[in-house]
Write a protein that holds these residues in place. Structure first.
Motif, short mmCIF file in Angstrom:
data_model
loop_
_atom_site.label_atom_id
_atom_site.label_comp_id
_atom_site.label_asym_id
_atom_site.label_seq_id
_atom_site.Cartn_x
_atom_site.Cartn_y
_atom_site.Cartn_z
N VAL A 1 0.84 -1.20 0.00
CA VAL A 1 0.00 0.00 0.00
C VAL A 1 0.87 1.25 0.00
O VAL A 1 0.62 2.20 -0.75
CB VAL A 1 -0.97 0.00 1.20
N ASP A 2 1.91 1.26 0.84
CA ASP A 2 2.84 2.38 0.94
C ASP A 2 3.40 2.71 -0.45
O ASP A 2 3.28 3.84 -0.94
CB ASP A 2 3.95 2.01 1.92
N LEU A 3 4.02 1.72 -1.09
CA LEU A 3 4.64 1.96 -2.39
C LEU A 3 3.60 2.25 -3.48
O LEU A 3 3.85 3.08 -4.36
CB LEU A 3 5.49 0.74 -2.78
N GLY A 4 2.45 1.61 -3.40
CA GLY A 4 1.39 1.85 -4.38
C GLY A 4 0.88 3.28 -4.32
O GLY A 4 0.74 3.95 -5.35
N VAL A 5 0.59 3.75 -3.12
CA VAL A 5 0.09 5.13 -2.97
C VAL A 5 1.16 6.13 -3.40
O VAL A 5 0.87 7.08 -4.15
CB VAL A 5 -0.36 5.39 -1.50
#
Length: 132
Positions: free
Chosen positions: A22-26
């Motif tokens: 989620v961190d890298l995706g956002v």
């Protein structure tokens, strides 16, 4: 009890991958699709990943404690994340100043120690039974 504890540790480490995704995706979404600056995107990604990890641990890792989400619980989780980060950075500073240990070994040891601190604080402080 030992098997439950081992499952919790494995779940804590393994499920952190969800928060990382989620961190890298956002962050990448904000950078590449919305043209946000790297720093803002990175901060938003980190916050989104941290929130994701809080709920993963609340609902999966420590599900048996039957806790509900709360701002107080999330605040405690943020505290454990900061303490874990300080442990990691502190270990790296010590290795850098007083040891000839290779950077890879230093990172592995520091990360392992910070994960251990995070697990203990999560289990006995953030997600302990009877918190609510």
């Amino acid at each position: 009890e030992l098997i439950t504890t081992m499952f919790e540790k494995l779940a804590l480490y393994g499920l952190n991958t969800g928060g990382l995704i989620v961190d890298l995706g956002v962050a990448n979404f904000l950078i590449y699709l919305l043209s946000y600056p790297l720093l803002i995107s990175g901060i938003c990604g980190l916050l989104a990943g941290t929130i994701t990890n809080y709920f993963i641990h609340l609902k999966i890792t420590f599900k048996k404690n039957q806790l509900t989400a709360s701002w107080k619980g999330f605040g405690k989780y943020l505290q454990t994340c900061l303490i874990g980060a300080f442990v990691r950075v502190g270990c790296l500073a010590l290795f850098n100043s007083f040891s000839g240990t290779s950077p890879l070994i230093s990172l592995i040891v520091a990360t392992g120690l910070s994960f251990g601190v995070n697990y203990m604080l999560s289990r006995f402080y953030v997600f302990r039974s009877g918190r609510n």
